[in-house]
Design a protein around this motif. Structure first.
Motif, PDB file in Angstrom:
ATOM      1  N   VAL A   1     -25.520 102.333  58.815  1.00  0.00           N
ATOM      2  CA  VAL A   1     -24.211 102.843  58.374  1.00  0.00           C
ATOM      3  C   VAL A   1     -24.323 104.354  58.162  1.00  0.00           C
TER       4      VAL A   1
ATOM      5  N   LEU B   1     -20.927  92.676  56.089  1.00  0.00           N
ATOM      6  CA  LEU B   1     -22.277  93.254  56.217  1.00  0.00           C
ATOM      7  C   LEU B   1     -23.115  92.725  55.050  1.00  0.00           C
TER       8      LEU B   1
ATOM      9  N   VAL C   1     -19.866  95.928  52.465  1.00  0.00           N
ATOM     10  CA  VAL C   1     -21.332  95.865  52.422  1.00  0.00           C
ATOM     11  C   VAL C   1     -21.739  95.165  51.125  1.00  0.00           C
TER      12      VAL C   1
ATOM     13  N   CYS D   1     -28.719 103.026  55.237  1.00  0.00           N
ATOM     14  CA  CYS D   1     -27.830 104.186  55.173  1.00  0.00           C
ATOM     15  C   CYS D   1     -28.653 105.365  54.673  1.00  0.00           C
TER      16      CYS D   1
ATOM     17  N   ALA E   1     -23.344 100.174  49.679  1.00  0.00           N
ATOM     18  CA  ALA E   1     -22.754  99.041  48.950  1.00  0.00           C
ATOM     19  C   ALA E   1     -21.866  99.549  47.816  1.00  0.00           C
TER      20      ALA E   1
ATOM     21  N   ILE F   1     -29.636  96.431  56.388  1.00  0.00           N
ATOM     22  CA  ILE F   1     -28.633  97.506  56.414  1.00  0.00           C
ATOM     23  C   ILE F   1     -29.276  98.798  55.898  1.00  0.00           C
TER      24      ILE F   1
END
Ligand SMILES: CC(=O)SCCNC(=O)CCNC(=O)[C@H](O)C(C)(C)COP(=O)(O)OP(=O)(O)OC[C@H]1O[C@@H](n2cnc3c(N)ncnc32)[C@H](O)[C@@H]1OP(=O)(O)O
Ligand SMILES: N[C@@H](CCO)C(=O)O
Length: 366
Positions: free
Chosen positions: A42, A66, A60, A75, A53, A73
């Motif tokens: 992301v 997600l 998320v 980021c 999140a 995940i």
């Protein structure tokens, strides 16, 4: 929890300047599976951070599209931001002081190269889904052009192939507001506060829509002649950003956004987009006046395996952050390989700026 990766290696930027070392602040959620094929990367927008999140609730997190139970995940905070990665607040080894205003220009392409490098260091090869909205979408599309084979699925929200003259004008107006504050880039206790607040107030106008203000900020008291609800909203939005963001970083990040041009050095945007191999879902917002639907239509026409979805929202550009039920549904279908590359499913849309109706995938007015 924010984690940090230190890369003790020079990183040349597009401008020719070199960052001698790099720090990457990042979050991960879930577990990389044995096949290493469950990575969702992301890319965050202008003032967010690596905690996806937190700033993308409803999309998320456990139980959402997600879901860390299924995906790994990742980021990473972009270079230049005040949330932990290398920025103008980092020490310039040449002077022993923070870079401040002298921090070099970090383009969206530089940030895409930075993410690719961080992925290498984290042991991530192919990326199942790369996604981002607004400036995050600029980073994601740059990365998909830089490393087409690495990205399997791509989701671009409220973004463009090249930052528009309109977008640059908004950013320049914000930088003018920042520079007009005589405390900007000084050592005074609240340096740059008034400038940042004014800049954010300006920016918010481009992130919302006439309808957003009509619906939420119309003054209820007909007797009022000043001190309107919409005024306090603008001031509050400025204050809210000041509480969490650094004026100097904001200044530099906006320059990075202006630099976005997928076609630079690639014989144009269309040719650049034509390199993307990922199946791509493009999400547009019908009230987005900053990145209007014609920009996502352009992406859709030139990315070979792509589909455009135009979301209805009264929120304007920032709808990509708040319309998570709709985005979650679109994304869930996309992840289940229900992407149908079928021109017939592409529907007409009305551009929010011009009011003109376009057929997709053609550019012709209907
Ligand atoms: C460390 C971190 O926090 S970083 C993560 C947070 N930020 C990011 O990730 C960046 C991306 N996020 C954003 O840009 C924004 O948070 C958005 C677009 C998702 C939502 O914006 P918001 O400001 O929350 O929403 P909205 O525009 O509806 O404004 C609501 C706020 O304005 C206040 N408000 C509404 N009308 C008025 C008014 N007339 N006068 C004063 N305040 C008002 C509300 O009380 C609310 O305040 P609160 O945020 O303290 O609860
Ligand atoms: N509201 C977004 C900017 C628009 O993409 C942010 O503050 O990051």
């Amino acid at each position: 929890m924010t984690r940090y990766l230190y890369i003790d290696h020079p990183f040349p930027l597009e401008s020719g300047a070199v960052l001698p070392t790099l720090t990457a602040a990042y979050h991960t959620y879930g577990t990389l599976n044995e096949a290493k094929d469950n990575v969702i990367w992301v890319c965050h927008a202008l003032t967010a951070n690596s905690d996806a999140a937190d700033w993308w609730p409803g999309l998320v997190g456990p139980g959402f599209t997600l879901d860390p139970a299924k995906y790994f995940i990742v980021c990473v905070n972009m270079l230049g931001s005040c949330y932990g990665s290398t920025s103008c607040r980092s020490l310039d080894p040449a002077t022993g002081k923070a870079y401040g205003l002298d921090f070099p220009l970090v383009t969206t392409r530089d940030n895409a190269r930075f993410f690719a490098l961080v992925a290498d260091y984290l042991g991530i090869g192919r990326i199942r889904l790369l996604m981002g909205g607004s400036m995050g979408g600029q980073h994601a599309s740059e990365w998909a052009c830089l490393q087409p084979e690495r990205i399997e699925l791509l989701c671009l929200l409220a973004t463009n192939a090249r930052h528009s003259a309109w977008g640059i004008a908004f950013n320049e107006s914000q930088r003018m507001a920042l520079r007009a504050d005589t405390t900007f880039a000084t050592d005074s206790p609240e340096a740059g506060r008034a400038g940042l607040e004014a800049a954010r107030s300006l920016a918010i106008l481009s992130y919302r829509h006439y309808r957003t203000y009509q619906a939420t900020q119309t003054e209820p008291d007909p007797a009022k002649t000043e001190d309107f609800r919409a005024s306090s909203y603008q001031r509050y939005q400025g204050y809210k950003l000041w509480k969490r963001f650094d004026p100097l970083c904001y200044y530099h990040l906006s320059r990075g956004m202006d630099s976005h041009h997928l076609g630079r050095g690639r014989t144009g945007e269309a040719a650049a987009l034509g390199r993307i191999l990922a199946q791509t879902l493009i999400i547009s917002i019908d009230t987005d006046i900053l990145f209007p639907t014609e920009e996502q239509s352009f992406l859709s026409r030139h990315i070979p395996n792509s589909r455009l979805e135009v979301m209805q929202s009264d929120y304007g550009h920032d709808g990509f952050l708040v319309e998570t039920p709709t985005i979650g549904r679109l994304l869930a279908d996309f992840l289940q390989d229900q992407l149908t590359i079928d021109a017939a499913t592409k529907h007409a849309f009305t551009d929010s700026l011009s009011g003109r109706t376009f057929a997709i995938p053609g550019t012709e007015e209907v």
